[in-house]
Design a protein around this motif. Structure first.
Motif, PDB file in Angstrom:
ATOM      1  N   PHE A 131      12.961  81.185   8.693  1.00  0.00           N
ATOM      2  CA  PHE A 131      13.353  81.579   7.709  1.00  0.00           C
ATOM      3  C   PHE A 131      12.218  81.761   6.656  1.00  0.00           C
ATOM      4  O   PHE A 131      11.852  82.498   5.971  1.00  0.00           O
ATOM      5  N   ASP A 132      11.276  80.461   6.712  1.00  0.00           N
ATOM      6  CA  ASP A 132      10.167  80.558   5.927  1.00  0.00           C
ATOM      7  C   ASP A 132       9.048  81.716   6.301  1.00  0.00           C
ATOM      8  O   ASP A 132       8.531  82.584   5.357  1.00  0.00           O
ATOM      9  N   CYS A 133       9.116  81.955   7.752  1.00  0.00           N
ATOM     10  CA  CYS A 133       8.279  83.191   8.021  1.00  0.00           C
ATOM     11  C   CYS A 133       8.894  84.572   7.430  1.00  0.00           C
ATOM     12  O   CYS A 133       8.147  85.579   6.918  1.00  0.00           O
ATOM     13  N   ALA A 134      10.171  84.725   7.613  1.00  0.00           N
ATOM     14  CA  ALA A 134      10.750  85.962   7.150  1.00  0.00           C
ATOM     15  C   ALA A 134      11.004  86.030   5.730  1.00  0.00           C
ATOM     16  O   ALA A 134      10.505  87.231   5.168  1.00  0.00           O
ATOM     17  N   ARG A 135      10.903  85.122   4.979  1.00  0.00           N
ATOM     18  CA  ARG A 135      10.870  84.911   3.493  1.00  0.00           C
ATOM     19  C   ARG A 135       9.394  85.627   3.020  1.00  0.00           C
ATOM     20  O   ARG A 135       9.273  86.497   2.121  1.00  0.00           O
ATOM     21  N   LEU A 136       8.421  85.310   3.934  1.00  0.00           N
ATOM     22  CA  LEU A 136       7.021  85.341   3.418  1.00  0.00           C
ATOM     23  C   LEU A 136       6.740  86.991   3.809  1.00  0.00           C
ATOM     24  O   LEU A 136       6.460  87.735   2.839  1.00  0.00           O
ATOM     25  N   ALA A 149       5.056  76.842  12.647  1.00  0.00           N
ATOM     26  CA  ALA A 149       5.274  77.524  11.388  1.00  0.00           C
ATOM     27  C   ALA A 149       6.095  78.525  11.323  1.00  0.00           C
ATOM     28  O   ALA A 149       6.741  78.858  10.168  1.00  0.00           O
ATOM     29  N   PHE A 150       6.156  79.273  12.315  1.00  0.00           N
ATOM     30  CA  PHE A 150       7.170  80.668  12.327  1.00  0.00           C
ATOM     31  C   PHE A 150       8.220  81.030  13.339  1.00  0.00           C
ATOM     32  O   PHE A 150       8.386  81.998  13.519  1.00  0.00           O
ATOM     33  N   ALA A 151       8.369  79.881  14.498  1.00  0.00           N
ATOM     34  CA  ALA A 151       9.396  80.232  15.376  1.00  0.00           C
ATOM     35  C   ALA A 151       9.740  78.832  16.107  1.00  0.00           C
ATOM     36  O   ALA A 151       9.145  77.797  15.618  1.00  0.00           O
ATOM     37  N   ILE A 175      -0.296  83.912   5.923  1.00  0.00           N
ATOM     38  CA  ILE A 175      -0.064  84.489   7.290  1.00  0.00           C
ATOM     39  C   ILE A 175      -1.000  83.701   8.307  1.00  0.00           C
ATOM     40  O   ILE A 175      -0.804  83.212   9.146  1.00  0.00           O
ATOM     41  N   ALA A 176      -2.056  83.660   7.924  1.00  0.00           N
ATOM     42  CA  ALA A 176      -3.491  83.179   8.722  1.00  0.00           C
ATOM     43  C   ALA A 176      -3.232  81.511   8.714  1.00  0.00           C
ATOM     44  O   ALA A 176      -3.369  81.002   9.951  1.00  0.00           O
ATOM     45  N   ALA A 177      -2.851  81.050   7.486  1.00  0.00           N
ATOM     46  CA  ALA A 177      -2.458  79.691   7.856  1.00  0.00           C
ATOM     47  C   ALA A 177      -1.148  79.257   8.697  1.00  0.00           C
ATOM     48  O   ALA A 177      -1.221  78.106   9.581  1.00  0.00           O
ATOM     49  N   MET A 178      -0.232  80.008   8.824  1.00  0.00           N
ATOM     50  CA  MET A 178       0.686  79.984   9.706  1.00  0.00           C
ATOM     51  C   MET A 178       0.280  80.366  11.125  1.00  0.00           C
ATOM     52  O   MET A 178       0.624  79.221  12.145  1.00  0.00           O
ATOM     53  N   LEU A 179      -0.633  80.968  11.348  1.00  0.00           N
ATOM     54  CA  LEU A 179      -1.022  81.362  12.827  1.00  0.00           C
ATOM     55  C   LEU A 179      -2.024  80.164  13.026  1.00  0.00           C
ATOM     56  O   LEU A 179      -2.074  79.565  14.223  1.00  0.00           O
TER      57      LEU A 179
END
Length: 728
Positions: free
Chosen positions: A335-340, A326-328, A316-320
């Motif tokens: 989808f990757d964010c929701a899957r995580l 990475a998440f929107a 999650i920190a890497a996405m931020l």
């Protein structure tokens, strides 16, 4: 009948002309033998270089070998008792020779057999004086000089042509107990000598057991590290006495080479990954401790769960850090964010069922809080954009749980990075990435090169079955296979074929094998209060490749080659105390570590032509054999100079010849017969290519898995099965 005085007088061949500590000059009698001596009872070649003479004195008789023979012009010698008046003195050729003293021969009378027994001791007790007589040795004395009659010489290795073809035997305790170096140029017979020493030692052991009425096979342990694959053929006739290890694929009774990565020490991992001392090395050692701790029985379930949750928090920190891309925005990113996030929710629910209160309550709360973030963003099978606040909320919820759970490193502080504890090596690079992500800042970028090196090593398909076998071999079974079972029930000889091990890691593989063998013998002796050791012989072919000379002021090993040299230097210094004998075979002694060569007490020297190699050997050998070593460039194949602890004095040996089928595969290529069709060579490159590419598939890393998964294919990357053995 010849009196003793007459018998001795018949052996006199000259007188001492000058004496120095390392050289004695002798004037030969006019009637001394010219080429063949008959006065010793049997015909003997005299004078010959490297032959032996005796100089009697009050301590017995000084033994010396002939290092120089020549003619000097002198006035005609006056005949004793006559006056040759009126003769003109003209230059007359007188034969002279130089000899080097090497030992002292004494005699005693055996009370039982009433025979005279000769014994040789190393060193010179009393030097001769000018005018002392010089004698030729009798066959019995020659046998005593070369040790043919000694009872502790149990293994025959050849004969000495200059000592009436007397048998040359060695004591295995002296030969292997204080390390042996077999040196010589390519084609001089080194490999055959090493193979012969092993074979003849085992044969002598079997004969001694048979004579004593004992059954079974010798309780010996020979371990051959064979980088060229030469020795498998040499011992194929030993049947169940041979354990042959090779890189997959293997055939018949061959065993797959298994040097598991969990057996590597932190020092070895640091060298093979080239971890820098500032940040990479501490993080690598921490990662090893934590991965090994995950399998430890003292680690509570909450500590293992914490490790999984921290991995998800790191993602999650890497996405931020990447940003909203990475998440929107894109469908794949949402989808990757929701899957995580869904995997975190699922893991929390499953983990809650495996622990007791209050831990289960914390995990249930985490599952609920994640659901509160994900559900409003769900639209059928699709998801709307996630906000930064959504991800920060989930990460804060995870932190609340992880802060309450114990840390793996704290509860398993006793687990060292050097402990031989199995773990899943394919998780190491990914685990290091998550540890780096926890540190924040630019730490992850600096650590990424470390993970890249580890991933590239694991991606080599030739290493799949070598360092990461599934299922892993137990440590006990590994020691039985490689060091030898109780009583050597699985055979006294292990040949480890390293010919197909990638060059990038072959030094580490050799270092790990040598270190574990050495430390296993250390622990064996420690477990026995009486201090008994487990005699083992470690043979290293092409030693100059693995024990290359380095600078004395070098720090801790930072490369695999330096690491390899360090462990063999330690074995050379300390191995004797724990029963580990070292046998080195090399064609370039000048490139070998000076520390290792200095600890070798016995040398078998074949033909050596290079000047630097000759000079190095001359400085290292423990005896006064300067003249004898001048023969090295002209020695034919199968002949060698044996000197050092295993023999009282240096001796030129014609090594016994091995049968063709028992010789290592190191013979010279047969160019002419192949060119002219006398020796057929059929080429099937298809078979070669199939075998070459038939190794095990590449190790599946996390990076490889991600590359094979389509962006729109839902997979659960972060879920783990706690019911199975968790890989951490």
């Amino acid at each position: 009948m010849t009196t003793p005085i007459e018998a001795i007088a018949g052996l006199v061949i000259g007188t001492v002309e000058s004496v120095s500590p390392d050289e004695i000059r002798i004037l030969l009698e006019l009637d001394a033998p010219q080429a063949t001596a008959l006065n010793t009872g049997t015909p003997a070649a005299f004078p010959r270089l490297n032959g032996y003479v005796l100089i009697p004195n009050e301590a017995g008789a000084t033994v010396a070998y002939i290092s120089w023979i020549g003619i000097e012009r002198s006035p005609y010698p006056k005949r004793a008792g006559l006056k040759d008046f009126g003769l003109i003195d003209l230059p007359f050729p007188l034969r002279k020779m130089c000899v080097s003293p090497v030992g002292t021969l004494t005699s005693r009378r055996d009370r039982v057999s009433k025979q005279t027994i000769f014994e040789l001791s190393r060193g010179v007790v009393a030097f001769p004086s000018v005018g002392d007589q010089v004698l030729m040795p009798t066959p019995e004395q020659v046998g005593a000089i070369v040790g043919a009659k000694e009872t502790d010489r149990r293994v025959r290795i050849g004969t000495s042509a200059l000592a009436a073809s007397a048998e040359i035997k060695v004591d295995p305790d002296k030969l292997f107990g204080r390390h042996l170096a077999v040196l010589g140029n390519t084609g001089s017979g080194k490999s055959c000598t090493v193979a012969g020493l092993i074979r003849w030692s085992l044969d002598a052991s079997e004969k001694a057991m048979t004579d004593a009425g004992c059954e079974g096979q010798p309780n010996a342990r020979f371990i051959v590290l064979d980088p060229n694959g030469e020795y498998a053929k040499a011992f194929v006739d030993r049947g169940d006495q041979l354990r042959l290890f090779r890189v997959p694929p293997v055939q018949g009774t061959e065993k797959e080479l298994d040097v598991p990565a969990w057996l590597w020490s932190g020092h070895e991992w640091t060298a093979v990954a080239h971890a820098q001392p500032g940040a990479q090395r501490p993080l690598l050692l921490r990662g090893l401790r934590e991965l090994k701790s995950g399998h430890h029985e003292d680690v509570p379930r909450e500590a293992v769960i914490k490790r999984h949750l921290l991995v998800s928090s790191g993602r999650i920190a890497a996405m931020l850090n990447i940003g909203s891309t990475a998440f929107a925005g894109a469908v794949g990113a949402r989808f990757d964010c929701a899957r995580l996030l869904l995997s975190v929710q699922e893991d929390a629910t499953r983990f809650a069922a495996s622990v007791d209160l209050p831990s289960s309550t914390l995990l249930q709360t985490l599952s609920t809080e994640v659901a509160a973030v994900v559900d409003p963003r769900r639209s059928g099978q699709y998801f709307n954009d996630f906000l930064v606040s959504d991800l920060e909320t989930v990460r804060a919820s995870i932190t609340k749980v992880t802060d309450a759970f114990p840390d793996v490193s704290g509860v398993a502080a006793g687990i060292s990075e050097d402990a031989p504890v199995p773990f899943d090596v394919t998780l190491l690079a990914e685990h290091l990435d998550h540890l780096a992500a926890e540190q924040g800042g630019n730490f992850a970028a600096f650590i990424s090169t470390l993970g890249l090196r580890i991933r590239s090593m694991l991606a080599d398909h030739r290493l799949g079955g070598v360092i990461a076998r599934e299922p892993p071999t137990s440590f006990e079974e590994w020691l039985k296979s490689y060091v030898g079972d109780d009583g050597a029930r699985n055979g006294p000889l292990a040949v480890i074929d390293l010919s197909l091990v990638p060059s990038e890691v072959v030094h580490v593989v050799v270092a790990v094998l040598a270190r574990v063998i050495f430390e296993s013998l250390q622990r064996y002796r420690r477990l026995h209060p009486d201090g008994l050791s487990l005699p083992t012989v470690l043979v290293l072919e092409e030693a100059h490749t693995f024990i290359r000379r380095g600078k004395e002021d070098e720090g801790p090993a930072s490369s695999p080659s330096q690491l390899c040299r360090e462990i063999f230097e330690r074995i050379a210094r300390e191995g004797r105390k724990f029963g580990l004998g070292l046998v080195l075979s090399s064609q370039r002694p000048s490139e070998l570590s000076a520390t290792v060569l200095a600890q070798c007490n016995t040398f078998i020297l074949h033909r050596i032509v290079n000047d630097s190699d000759q000079n190095l050997v001359a400085r290292l050998v423990p005896d006064n054999v300067g003249g004898l070593l001048r023969d090295l460039p002209s020695l034919p194949s199968k002949q060698a100079i044996l000197l050092g602890w295993a023999t009282p004095i240096p001796v030129l040996v014609e090594i016994d010849e091995l049968a063709k089928e028992h010789q290592p595969q190191s013979s010279d290529p047969d160019f002419w017969n192949v060119w002219t069709g006398k020796s057929a060579r059929h080429v099937d490159w298809g078979q070669v290519s199939r075998q070459w590419s038939a190794s095990t598939a590449p190790i599946e890393t996390a990076e490889g898995r991600n590359a094979d998964v389509a962006m729109d294919t839902p997979t659960d990357e972060s879920s783990f099965d706690l019911d199975d053995d968790i890989s951490f």
